[in-house]
Design a protein around this motif. Structure first.
Motif, PDB file in Angstrom:
ATOM      1  N   HIS B 135       0.749  -0.968  -0.104  1.00 46.18           N
ATOM      2  CA  HIS B 135       0.061   0.053  -0.137  1.00 46.18           C
ATOM      3  C   HIS B 135       0.664   1.217   0.142  1.00 46.18           C
ATOM      4  CE1 HIS B 135      -3.756  -2.097   1.096  1.00 46.18           C
ATOM      5  NE2 HIS B 135      -3.055  -3.082   1.567  1.00 46.18           N
ATOM      6  N   ALA B 136       0.301   2.369  -0.875  1.00 43.16           N
ATOM      7  CA  ALA B 136       1.301   3.499  -0.747  1.00 43.16           C
ATOM      8  C   ALA B 136       0.990   4.360   0.258  1.00 43.16           C
ATOM      9  CB  ALA B 136       0.802   4.469  -2.162  1.00 43.16           C
ATOM     10  N   SER B 137      -0.333   4.178   0.908  1.00 45.22           N
ATOM     11  CA  SER B 137      -0.713   4.846   2.305  1.00 45.22           C
ATOM     12  C   SER B 137      -1.795   3.969   2.616  1.00 45.22           C
ATOM     13  CB  SER B 137      -1.101   6.151   1.947  1.00 45.22           C
ATOM     14  OG  SER B 137      -2.610   6.136   0.969  1.00 45.22           O
ATOM     15  N   TRP B 138      -2.252   4.319   4.091  1.00 42.16           N
ATOM     16  CA  TRP B 138      -3.487   3.544   4.496  1.00 42.16           C
ATOM     17  C   TRP B 138      -4.341   4.556   5.280  1.00 42.16           C
ATOM     18  CZ3 TRP B 138      -3.213  -1.613   4.859  1.00 42.16           C
ATOM     19  CH2 TRP B 138      -4.313  -2.466   5.578  1.00 42.16           C
ATOM     20  N   ASN B 139      -5.823   4.314   4.829  1.00 37.91           N
ATOM     21  CA  ASN B 139      -6.768   5.291   5.241  1.00 37.91           C
ATOM     22  C   ASN B 139      -7.283   4.938   6.461  1.00 37.91           C
ATOM     23  OD1 ASN B 139      -8.756   7.115   5.530  1.00 37.91           O
ATOM     24  ND2 ASN B 139      -9.052   7.284   3.489  1.00 37.91           N
ATOM     25  N   LEU B 140      -7.157   5.480   7.615  1.00 32.41           N
ATOM     26  CA  LEU B 140      -7.809   5.121   8.934  1.00 32.41           C
ATOM     27  C   LEU B 140      -9.307   4.994   8.760  1.00 32.41           C
ATOM     28  CD1 LEU B 140      -6.803   5.111  11.827  1.00 32.41           C
ATOM     29  CD2 LEU B 140      -7.893   7.356  12.084  1.00 32.41           C
ATOM     30  N   ILE B 141      -9.973   5.405   7.834  1.00 36.01           N
ATOM     31  CA  ILE B 141     -11.252   5.410   7.711  1.00 36.01           C
ATOM     32  C   ILE B 141     -11.854   4.036   7.312  1.00 36.01           C
ATOM     33  CG2 ILE B 141     -11.912   6.006   5.499  1.00 36.01           C
ATOM     34  CD1 ILE B 141     -13.858   8.107   7.143  1.00 36.01           C
ATOM     35  N   LEU B 144     -12.720   1.406  10.751  1.00 38.43           N
ATOM     36  CA  LEU B 144     -13.527   1.479  11.589  1.00 38.43           C
ATOM     37  C   LEU B 144     -14.046   0.403  12.333  1.00 38.43           C
ATOM     38  CD1 LEU B 144     -15.393   4.640  10.412  1.00 38.43           C
ATOM     39  CD2 LEU B 144     -13.702   4.618  12.219  1.00 38.43           C
ATOM     40  N   SER B 346      -4.061  -1.338  12.028  1.00 38.44           N
ATOM     41  CA  SER B 346      -4.762  -1.950  10.991  1.00 38.44           C
ATOM     42  C   SER B 346      -3.658  -2.997  10.621  1.00 38.44           C
ATOM     43  CB  SER B 346      -4.875  -0.904   9.679  1.00 38.44           C
ATOM     44  OG  SER B 346      -4.786   0.236  10.261  1.00 38.44           O
ATOM     45  N   VAL B 347      -2.428  -2.495  10.038  1.00 39.38           N
ATOM     46  CA  VAL B 347      -1.697  -3.670   9.748  1.00 39.38           C
ATOM     47  C   VAL B 347      -1.490  -4.823  10.362  1.00 39.38           C
ATOM     48  CG1 VAL B 347       0.781  -4.061   8.861  1.00 39.38           C
ATOM     49  CG2 VAL B 347      -0.337  -2.242   8.375  1.00 39.38           C
TER      50      VAL B 347
END
Lengths: 469, 469
Positions: B135-141, B144, B346-347
């Motif tokens: 992943h290039a980034s991770w969206n907290l949303i 949930l 998350s990870v």
């Protein structure tokens, strides 16, 4: 009173009278529309309002249900600010809003979180991986509260460099600032106590109060410099207040930076009454000015400031690393941390510590601050261009949200529903108070790079709002 | 009454009378020794006892201080089990014990955690790293509550394969089982309520009750098959009980597996009174028998079982991945999760899911179970060999702890202090109850491979205990 409000009141009355039992499903939207002879849209608005009042809840693919534990009575709607503390139930509205944001691919103007693509995600993960590889195993017992010593040292160092007096022994690592705020509040107040909060306030503050069975008293808060000290002084002089919760820097949603003189006054006022103050300072790195702002800690002489912060807005949200500096309540907060979640995951703590020590956190922050400052300006200009006459916009001094006051006739829940139909989300004003004072306000997130899609979304929003005036 | 108990009572009385104010430092150990004309050792024991009673607390490098909020009255010591519910403060003793374990390099017989070198640490970290790189980034949303959908699916699959009926929609991911237990208890009971717990019980149960300001009523629990149903039946028939908390499989510290028939009876008894039961099942994968044991969930027809578990005892402790399956309280627990810590990192969630799907979890577990079964046998034999006559040892059917009943004259706190001087830690019986019923019991951890050092430690422990009889 609008039609959907009338319908909501009617259903709420039925629930109070026991017509619908807790856990029971209420009529489907279609059915209710036929039954009451109103439009589908009216029913949807009524149900959303009931949800925000904590009367009903949605369940995925199932419909609307009466909450298991419906509040004993609805929050007083016209209560004078000074005398009536409210029981809080904002969380259901917030959770359903966040779910809508997740379900919609479009511009997440309603998101409370910063654009994650700005975070140095790969760099931090590289540190995490290196740490994991260096160790053949990991002993949980080395990570008991207060937390990883190196991370604590790095955090203390940053504060010291910015003139905030910090004893590393005071820092306790938490699962995000959310946990820090919860533990801090529990350390200083008990169920039934009254807690003074800003109005509007970030809903995490209201959540903490709600979760612990406390009552919120909302203090008017100015978009330019924060909480009204005269009103607060009156409150603390006339009734027992167990704690005060504030965000002196770049408050969400207002974006102000409380001036140093006012910070000092606030701390002194509360100290005179021995009232602890929980300072939520998660945006402290996202200032638009020349220097990092002071904190209430700078002016705390009695150990009454419980300072809470995190890396979730400035470095990594998904690692969930926050902390508390609870002053004289250190021992209680540390113990509560141990009871609440035992420890904060270890590798993320060490990875952040390594990043802080070895990498370009300040360079990263300079870029982010510059981007946010520009994007705030652009979005503010676009709101003024597209939104109906009478719309007013905040001038944030940091952070990544804009607070927009629409003409009074616009209902932000109605606008939220209408925008959702276009795949656009917004933060309705209802989320920021237990009262209805901000029904015609919305919060917009400007952390995402400005695109033609954003511009289109704002134009649509402005048109929808215009139709409602 | 022993000398140190008399001294402790004397100081406690002084605190109750206000001689020492909350937050005030009490006399140093040396000073108290001179003042009262007793040995340093006696003062140390007295102070440890006061700490366990919640009267004083230690602060690093500072000494002993009167707690800010000393309990209104000391826990009744001779209270009959059936009538008096206790306010709980076991956590201070536990935390100081854990700190001693951390500070001592020797055999951690007192540790509540399994030997981390048995965990597939590198494998799981490899999955984590692969996820982070993908992943290039991770969206907290996206994370949930209830949690990562793939992890939830994997957990549900394991239950289904073992005959536990599970709806994936019921599972909520938490920060370890600790958070799951806290949220579950908060969902079903409120401050001041009385909660029935096993006696002895795992102290995390007492912590949850303490944290939420509830009261514990302790129900005698048999080392062979668990909680006494007759006593429990009498309790629920005669007073309001908000919830019951049990560990039906390989309870810490007793190690029993409650038979299926008894599990069914327990669920039926509580269901008849509509009392929710919180099932802590963190050791479910560590059985010594042929098959994974049933859970209370298997016998739950009314949705009253709130099942809590984690991977912390069987796969990875430092990732802090637990979950709740709260039956009819699902919506409340999910909301409380959101309020308490927002999301679980998350990870780690995805890494565990990937490990479960792709790797050899069952093979890993077979090895661990075999090792624990052997080590339980060895340690049990060695306790019988080295410890004084009259010592009795539990026969765990799973898990990794032994429960040892010493001759009544041995005080486990005294033994704990004496052992610490040799770099050996144990779990004193005081940690497992709010009363003093288990003062001559200790808990020993056998998860670490048997070595001559372990043997030496057990021999020393036996000698120390022998001197106290």
């Amino acid at each position: 009173m609008k039609l959907y409000e009338k319908l909501a009141d009617e259903i709420e009355q039925a629930v109070r009278r026991g017509v619908f039992a807790p856990g029971e499903r209420i009529a489907s939207v279609r059915h209710a529309s036929q039954q009451h002879g109103v439009s589908i849209k009216t029913v949807l608005h009524a149900y959303a309002l009931l949800e925000s009042r904590g009367v009903v809840e949605t369940r995925p693919q199932s419909g609307y249900f009466v909450r298991e534990a419906a509040p004993a009575q609805a929050a007083s709607k016209q209560a004078p600010v000074l005398t009536v503390a409210s029981e809080v139930d904002v969380s259901r509205l917030v959770l359903s809003t966040l779910r809508s944001i997740r379900a919609n691919d479009a511009v997440p103007l309603g998101s409370p979180y910063p654009d994650p693509t700005l975070f140095p995600w790969r760099r931090i993960n590289q540190y995490a991986n290196a740490i994991a590889r260096r160790h053949a195993s990991w002993n949980l017992i080395d990570d008991l509260p207060p937390g990883n010593p190196e991370l604590i040292r790095q955090i203390a160092r940053r504060y010291a460099e910015n003139g905030v007096p910090v004893d590393p022994d005071e820092i306790i690592i938490t699962v995000g600032a959310t946990e820090a705020i919860n533990l801090s509040l529990q350390a200083v107040a008990k169920p039934g106590d009254t807690v003074a909060v800003e109005s509007p306030t970030y809903y995490a503050m209201l959540h903490a109060i709600e979760r612990l069975g406390m009552r919120a008293i909302e203090v008017p808060t100015h978009p330019a410099d924060g909480i009204d000290l005269d009103v607060l002084a009156q409150i603390v002089a006339t009734q027992p207040i167990a704690a005060c919760m504030v965000m002196p820097n770049f408050q969400n949603p207002l974006g102000f930076q409380m001036p140093d003189a006012k910070k000092r006054q606030l701390v002194a006022l509360l100290a005179a009454h021995e009232i602890p103050v929980i300072e939520n300072d998660v945006y402290h790195e996202l200032y638009f000015g020349e220097t990092r702002p002071s904190t209430l800690k700078n002016f705390d002489t009695k150990g009454l400031v419980l300072h809470c912060a995190s890396f979730s807005k400035s470095l990594t949200a998904s690692y969930r690393i926050g902390w508390a500096m609870p002053g004289r309540y250190r021992a209680q907060v540390e113990k509560l941390k141990f009871l609440n979640t035992l420890t904060t995951p270890s590798v993320p703590q060490v990875a952040v510590a390594d990043y802080l020590r070895q990498d370009g956190y300040d360079r990263h922050l300079r870029q982010v601050r510059k981007a946010y400052r520009q994007q705030a300006r652009i979005m503010s200009a676009m709101v003024q261009r597209f939104f109906p006459a009478g719309t007013r916009v905040s001038s944030p001094q940091g952070g990544y949200v804009l607070w927009v006051e629409l003409p009074p006739r616009v209902d932000s829940m109605q606008l939220y529903q209408a925008a959702l139909a276009h795949g656009i989300t917004i933060g309705p004003g209802y989320m920021f108070s237990t009262k209805n004072d901000f029904r015609h306000f919305i919060r917009l997130n400007y952390s995402y790079p400005w695109t033609s899609q954003t511009e289109g979304a704002l134009r649509t929003l402005g048109e929808l709002a215009g139709k409602m005036t």
